[in-house]
Design an enzyme around this catalytic site. Structure first.
Site, PDB file in Angstrom:
ATOM      1  N   HIS A 278       0.857  -1.191   0.000  1.00 12.34           N
ATOM      2  CA  HIS A 278       0.000   0.000   0.000  1.00 12.34           C
ATOM      3  C   HIS A 278       0.889   1.236   0.000  1.00 12.34           C
ATOM      4  O   HIS A 278       2.083   1.152   0.281  1.00 12.34           O
ATOM      5  CB  HIS A 278      -0.957  -0.011   1.198  1.00 12.34           C
ATOM      6  CG  HIS A 278      -0.278   0.068   2.536  1.00 12.34           C
ATOM      7  ND1 HIS A 278       0.587  -0.910   2.989  1.00 12.34           N
ATOM      8  CD2 HIS A 278      -0.320   1.012   3.511  1.00 12.34           C
ATOM      9  CE1 HIS A 278       1.025  -0.571   4.189  1.00 12.34           C
ATOM     10  NE2 HIS A 278       0.509   0.595   4.529  1.00 12.34           N
TER      11      HIS A 278
ATOM     12  N   HIS B   3       1.361   3.863   1.942  1.00 11.01           N
ATOM     13  CA  HIS B   3       1.828   4.635   3.093  1.00 11.01           C
ATOM     14  C   HIS B   3       3.341   4.755   2.921  1.00 11.01           C
ATOM     15  O   HIS B   3       4.004   3.809   2.480  1.00 11.01           O
ATOM     16  CB  HIS B   3       1.488   3.920   4.421  1.00 11.01           C
ATOM     17  CG  HIS B   3       0.099   4.213   4.907  1.00 11.01           C
ATOM     18  ND1 HIS B   3      -0.613   3.343   5.702  1.00 11.01           N
ATOM     19  CD2 HIS B   3      -0.712   5.292   4.696  1.00 11.01           C
ATOM     20  CE1 HIS B   3      -1.800   3.869   5.980  1.00 11.01           C
ATOM     21  NE2 HIS B   3      -1.883   5.049   5.375  1.00 11.01           N
TER      22      HIS B   3
ATOM     23  N   ASP C 209       5.984   4.562   4.561  1.00 13.23           N
ATOM     24  CA  ASP C 209       6.969   3.604   5.094  1.00 13.23           C
ATOM     25  C   ASP C 209       7.047   2.316   4.269  1.00 13.23           C
ATOM     26  O   ASP C 209       7.820   1.420   4.594  1.00 13.23           O
ATOM     27  CB  ASP C 209       6.684   3.296   6.572  1.00 13.23           C
ATOM     28  CG  ASP C 209       5.281   2.772   6.831  1.00 13.23           C
ATOM     29  OD1 ASP C 209       4.323   3.292   6.221  1.00 13.23           O
ATOM     30  OD2 ASP C 209       5.135   1.832   7.652  1.00 13.23           O
ATOM     31  N   HIS C 210       6.257   2.227   3.187  1.00 13.30           N
ATOM     32  CA  HIS C 210       6.276   1.014   2.364  1.00 13.30           C
ATOM     33  C   HIS C 210       6.790   1.235   0.940  1.00 13.30           C
ATOM     34  O   HIS C 210       6.967   0.279   0.201  1.00 13.30           O
ATOM     35  CB  HIS C 210       4.879   0.377   2.342  1.00 13.30           C
ATOM     36  CG  HIS C 210       4.477  -0.097   3.696  1.00 13.30           C
ATOM     37  ND1 HIS C 210       4.504  -1.426   4.074  1.00 13.30           N
ATOM     38  CD2 HIS C 210       4.093   0.606   4.792  1.00 13.30           C
ATOM     39  CE1 HIS C 210       4.148  -1.528   5.346  1.00 13.30           C
ATOM     40  NE2 HIS C 210       3.894  -0.317   5.800  1.00 13.30           N
TER      41      HIS C 210
ATOM     42  N   HIS D  69      -6.853  -2.229   5.954  1.00 16.99           N
ATOM     43  CA  HIS D  69      -5.927  -1.249   6.549  1.00 16.99           C
ATOM     44  C   HIS D  69      -6.430   0.196   6.410  1.00 16.99           C
ATOM     45  O   HIS D  69      -5.693   1.142   6.654  1.00 16.99           O
ATOM     46  CB  HIS D  69      -4.551  -1.425   5.887  1.00 16.99           C
ATOM     47  CG  HIS D  69      -3.466  -0.623   6.513  1.00 16.99           C
ATOM     48  ND1 HIS D  69      -3.266  -0.550   7.875  1.00 16.99           N
ATOM     49  CD2 HIS D  69      -2.485   0.154   5.971  1.00 16.99           C
ATOM     50  CE1 HIS D  69      -2.229   0.235   8.131  1.00 16.99           C
ATOM     51  NE2 HIS D  69      -1.752   0.689   6.995  1.00 16.99           N
TER      52      HIS D  69
ATOM     53  N   ASP E 202       0.447  -4.216   6.112  1.00 14.25           N
ATOM     54  CA  ASP E 202      -0.240  -3.616   7.264  1.00 14.25           C
ATOM     55  C   ASP E 202      -1.719  -3.987   7.178  1.00 14.25           C
ATOM     56  O   ASP E 202      -2.375  -3.708   6.173  1.00 14.25           O
ATOM     57  CB  ASP E 202      -0.132  -2.085   7.212  1.00 14.25           C
ATOM     58  CG  ASP E 202       1.283  -1.589   7.411  1.00 14.25           C
ATOM     59  OD1 ASP E 202       2.200  -2.422   7.533  1.00 14.25           O
ATOM     60  OD2 ASP E 202       1.469  -0.352   7.447  1.00 14.25           O
TER      61      ASP E 202
ATOM     62  N   HIS F 224       6.932  -5.119  11.414  1.00 17.66           N
ATOM     63  CA  HIS F 224       6.298  -3.797  11.441  1.00 17.66           C
ATOM     64  C   HIS F 224       6.005  -3.350  12.875  1.00 17.66           C
ATOM     65  O   HIS F 224       4.894  -2.948  13.221  1.00 17.66           O
ATOM     66  CB  HIS F 224       5.003  -3.825  10.599  1.00 17.66           C
ATOM     67  CG  HIS F 224       4.481  -2.467  10.211  1.00 17.66           C
ATOM     68  ND1 HIS F 224       3.644  -1.738  11.024  1.00 17.66           N
ATOM     69  CD2 HIS F 224       4.673  -1.704   9.106  1.00 17.66           C
ATOM     70  CE1 HIS F 224       3.336  -0.601  10.418  1.00 17.66           C
ATOM     71  NE2 HIS F 224       3.958  -0.555   9.266  1.00 17.66           N
TER      72      HIS F 224
HETATM   73 ZN   LIG Z   1       0.185   1.401   6.513  1.00 22.30          ZN
HETATM   74 ZN   LIG Z   2       3.348   0.671   7.628  1.00 19.71          ZN
END
Ligand SMILES: [Zn+2]
Ligand SMILES: [Zn+2]
Length: 304
Positions: A60, A62, A64-65, A137, A207, A265
């Site tokens: 996804h 976000h 951090d990915h 998520h 996530d 995570h």
């Molecule tokens: Zn996320």
């Molecule tokens: Zn994340």
């Protein structure tokens, strides 16, 4: 070989000891990334994975990915890569990839193909496939299942000789599934070849709250890599932020009867002491580990 290397195991924010999400998989020499958080390329260098990846699967968008992608493709270009790269993700992947490609001044020396996947879509890679499933998520998000197709059963050489099959091309005919005739007797492949052997299966949730799709697809998996952002004391916060506690992930692993669970995570609040995360899960599912930076897991071939 089916080897998984954890390049980033922190949740949401990087910490001194944990990078944002990234998992490197090497299957018989073909290599790929699942998520690519900031700093993934340095982790690839530390783990000596090489950068000849064929594809990147993003769970996804976000930050951090996926923030590691622009830097990684610029390094690949600088290093003279010419092989195309496939990037897979949810709806909007084409738009996101376009933005990442156009970021800054550099010369992109290879093709990048963006692919948008939906729940149930399959990327067929020949001997194995990658399936995307919708997860829970709060934004468009996917989990991925890497599954090998079953392999032919074991060829029973002694049995074939016993049946009078001459060693040589008759053996390979049987192995290819052909019925042969020896001394006017018909010999079927099933007489000398055992049952098909199932392939290996690895599931990565990304996530998510514990969800039905991941539980269903994880049935009997060799390895489930699951969101374990919080310990159980923060279950309410996990609900609010659409993540899982390690106890919830363990319950799902138990129900799906997976062979091994690795949690990842982790919230930065556990950077000093991650023990509560493990203890909560261990009480429910025994074969569980917390992912560590640069940890490697090898999945053995199955016989049954
Ligand atoms: Zn996320
Ligand atoms: Zn994340």
């Amino acid at each position: 070989m089916l080897r998984i290397t954890f390049l980033g195991t922190g949740g949401t924010l990087p910490t001194i000891n944990r990078n944002p999400s990234a998992i490197f998989i090497n299957r018989e020499g073909e290599t790929m990334l699942f998520d690519c958080g900031e700093g993934t390329q340095q982790q690839m260098m530390r783990a000596k994975t090489g950068m000849k990846i064929s594809s990147i699967f993003i769970t996804h968008f976000h930050a951090d990915h996926f923030l590691g992608i622009p830097g990684l493709i610029q390094t690949m270009s600088f290093n003279g890569r010419t092989e195309p790269l496939d990037i897979y993700g949810t709806e909007r992947t084409k738009q996101m990839v376009k933005l990442m490609i156009e970021l800054g001044y550099y010369k992109l020396g290879f093709e990048i193909n963006a692919h948008e996947l939906e729940d149930g879509d399959i990327v067929d890679k020949g001997e194995y496939f990658i399936k995307a499933v919708a997860t829970d998520h709060g934004v468009l998000s996917l989990g991925y299942i890497l599954e090998e197709k079953s392999r032919a059963g074991r060829f029973n050489r002694e049995k074939a000789i016993e049946l009078g099959v001459p060693v040589g091309h008759m053996f390979s005919k049987l192995q290819k599934g052909e019925t042969i005739t020896v001394n006017r007797r018909r010999i079927k492949p099933s007489q000398v070849i055992g049952e098909a052997r199932p392939g290996r299966k690895v599931v990565y949730s990304g996530d998510t709250r514990p969800c039905e799709s991941i539980e269903r697809e994880s049935a009997g998996a060799d390895l489930l890599i699951h969101d374990g952002t919080f310990a159980d004391e923060l279950r309410d916060w996990a609900l609010e932020t659409k993540h899982s506690t390690t106890a919830e992930a363990a319950q799902l692993a138990k129900k799906a009867n997976v062979k091994q669970l690795i949690l990842t995570h982790f919230s930065s609040r556990y950077s000093e002491n991650a023990e509560p995360l493990l203890l909560d899960a261990k009480g429910i599912f025994e074969n569980v580990k917390l992912a560590q930076e640069l940890m490697e897991i090898e999945i053995q071939l199955r016989d049954k």
